[in-house]
Design a protein around this motif. Structure first.
Motif, PDB file in Angstrom:
ATOM      1  N   ILE A 280       0.852  -1.262  -0.043  1.00 58.30           N
ATOM      2  CA  ILE A 280       0.013   0.012  -0.040  1.00 58.30           C
ATOM      3  C   ILE A 280       0.819   1.116  -0.166  1.00 58.30           C
ATOM      4  O   ILE A 280       2.048   1.206   0.840  1.00 58.30           O
ATOM      5  N   PRO A 281       0.695   2.158  -1.031  1.00 56.96           N
ATOM      6  CA  PRO A 281      -0.380   2.207  -1.860  1.00 56.96           C
ATOM      7  C   PRO A 281      -0.002   1.130  -3.054  1.00 56.96           C
ATOM      8  O   PRO A 281       1.070   0.540  -3.250  1.00 56.96           O
ATOM      9  N   GLN A 282      -0.999   0.867  -3.699  1.00 56.79           N
ATOM     10  CA  GLN A 282      -0.956  -0.269  -4.858  1.00 56.79           C
ATOM     11  C   GLN A 282      -0.099   0.144  -5.939  1.00 56.79           C
ATOM     12  O   GLN A 282       0.159   1.268  -6.143  1.00 56.79           O
ATOM     13  N   LEU A 283       0.606  -0.954  -6.674  1.00 57.20           N
ATOM     14  CA  LEU A 283       1.410  -0.403  -7.659  1.00 57.20           C
ATOM     15  C   LEU A 283       0.594  -0.304  -9.175  1.00 57.20           C
ATOM     16  O   LEU A 283       1.194   0.096 -10.137  1.00 57.20           O
ATOM     17  N   PHE A 284      -0.739  -0.995  -9.265  1.00 57.33           N
ATOM     18  CA  PHE A 284      -1.686  -0.900 -10.440  1.00 57.33           C
ATOM     19  C   PHE A 284      -2.818  -0.272  -9.728  1.00 57.33           C
ATOM     20  O   PHE A 284      -3.097  -0.362  -8.839  1.00 57.33           O
ATOM     21  N   ASP A 285      -3.350   0.824 -10.695  1.00 50.45           N
ATOM     22  CA  ASP A 285      -4.807   1.182 -10.498  1.00 50.45           C
ATOM     23  C   ASP A 285      -5.623   1.412 -11.609  1.00 50.45           C
ATOM     24  O   ASP A 285      -4.857   1.382 -12.746  1.00 50.45           O
ATOM     25  N   HIS A 286      -6.717   1.490 -11.621  1.00 46.78           N
ATOM     26  CA  HIS A 286      -7.677   1.796 -12.530  1.00 46.78           C
ATOM     27  C   HIS A 286      -7.398   2.927 -13.396  1.00 46.78           C
ATOM     28  O   HIS A 286      -7.191   4.140 -12.628  1.00 46.78           O
ATOM     29  N   TYR A 287      -7.234   3.054 -14.714  1.00 44.68           N
ATOM     30  CA  TYR A 287      -7.076   4.304 -15.524  1.00 44.68           C
ATOM     31  C   TYR A 287      -8.534   4.679 -15.925  1.00 44.68           C
ATOM     32  O   TYR A 287      -9.384   3.763 -16.443  1.00 44.68           O
ATOM     33  N   ARG A 288      -8.794   5.577 -15.780  1.00 43.73           N
ATOM     34  CA  ARG A 288     -10.179   6.537 -16.221  1.00 43.73           C
ATOM     35  C   ARG A 288      -9.792   7.408 -17.484  1.00 43.73           C
ATOM     36  O   ARG A 288      -9.365   8.251 -17.163  1.00 43.73           O
ATOM     37  N   ARG A 289     -10.334   7.217 -18.489  1.00 38.87           N
ATOM     38  CA  ARG A 289      -9.937   7.975 -19.723  1.00 38.87           C
ATOM     39  C   ARG A 289     -11.014   9.133 -19.730  1.00 38.87           C
ATOM     40  O   ARG A 289     -12.141   9.139 -18.882  1.00 38.87           O
TER      41      ARG A 289
END
Length: 341
Positions: A280-289
């Motif tokens: 934490i924090p994460q190494l991957f997260d959601h991409y929002r275009r």
């Protein structure tokens, strides 16, 4: 050119992280095209060509080799193929998500991959991902041998015996690397202070935007790696060892199905007698275009609205937001979460 407004940051000289001498050789594998795993698999619906194209480009710019596992529509999953459990409360998309993830796990088992990273097709990561994976590998391996009650300082890691199979250590089932938030356990921690990839805590968010990050208890720019994940949400990116994949397909593919896949995976990590290190924090997260927010998810109920600029929570030097700079081989990047003055 993207119409975004961010602070531009020069890429600093990379300072090598401390490496216990016993693990120097294997730790170098995290810089290869599969990040030290035997395979990287991405779950993606074939018709979501927008997501596939975006992931292919981001992976290529990061030097990562990704193979696709087709996503599954819930309506195509036969009821008689489901494991025992109460399925009535689940929406159809949960069936598809469960089966797609299990198809990825089945491929790991069938091909006898020693370890595999599984990601969803809308994930994003920091330009510095490989160096961050290196730091995570050192921390995860250290915790496999020094998981006492006292936190371990990343800048003063104790000596370890070299891993044999994986740079992430040889005693783990699942590495939870991309998520929507989690808690911190009371023991089994590596504390990495002054990690420049970590936003200040006021910028860190989970799926619940009103929830304070547990990193508020630490100084700014602190990353924590834990031996056991605690109440994780969302399987955006996770790695499986071969033993872990076999345990997972048995538990979630054959024994029980009564909740969405991420909820079952969380329970499996917390109650299944398995080892699930996390960060934490994460190494991957959601991409929002940029654009209609209804396009964000193929699982959740669509959210109506319009996003004026792209965003990836918790990631400072987003690969996807910096695509144009990376294509031009520039070495300064837009920072989504610059430090407060």
């Amino acid at each position: 050119m993207l119409g975004t407004s961010f602070v531009v940051c020069l890429a600093p000289e990379v300072i090598p992280s401390p490496v216990p001498s016993a693990s120097v050789q294997l730790i170098d594998h995290v810089s290869n095209k599969t990040l030290g795993f035997e395979k990287v698999l991405a779950i993606s619906l074939p018709e979501r060509t927008d997501r596939r194209d975006g992931l292919i480009l981001a992976s290529a710019l990061s030097g990562i080799d990704v193979a696709f596992v087709d996503g599954v529509h819930g309506g195509s999953v036969l009821e008689k193929a489901l494991p025992p459990g109460d399925h009535k409360a689940l929406n159809p998309s949960s069936f598809g998500s469960w089966r797609a993830h299990l198809n990825a796990v089945a491929r790991v088992v069938h091909n006898n991959y020693a370890s595999t990273l599984i990601i969803e097709d809308d994930v994003d990561w920091d330009v510095r991902l490989k160096s961050l994976f290196r730091d995570f590998a050192l921390s995860s391996h250290t915790l496999a041998q020094h998981a006492g009650s006292a936190p371990v300082d990343f800048d003063n890691l104790p000596p370890t015996t070299a891993p044999i199979v994986s740079p992430y250590g040889d005693d783990w089932d699942l590495l939870w690397l991309g998520h929507c938030g989690m808690h911190l356990p009371g023991a089994g921690l590596v504390i990495h202070k002054n990690d420049p990839s970590v936003p200040e805590p006021q910028y860190l968010h989970s799926w619940n935007e009103n929830e304070r990050t547990p990193l508020m208890a630490y100084s700014a720019h602190t990353r924590v790696v834990m031996r056991e994940s605690t109440v994780p949400v969302c399987p955006l990116a996770y790695a499986l060892s071969q033993p872990g994949a076999r345990k997972l397909i048995y538990s979630l593919g054959l024994q029980k199905f009564d909740a969405p896949f991420d909820v079952m995976l969380r329970s499996w990590c917390q109650e299944g007698g398995v080892i699930c290190p996390a960060t934490i924090p994460q190494l991957f997260d959601h991409y929002r275009r940029k654009g209609q927010t209804s396009l964000d998810s193929d699982i959740s109920e669509p959210k109506q609205g319009y996003r004026e600029k792209p965003v990836t929570p918790n990631i400072r030097w987003s690969v996807r937001i910096n695509v144009e700079k990376l294509l031009r081989s520039e070495t300064y990047y837009d920072d989504q979460y610059p430090d407060s003055q």
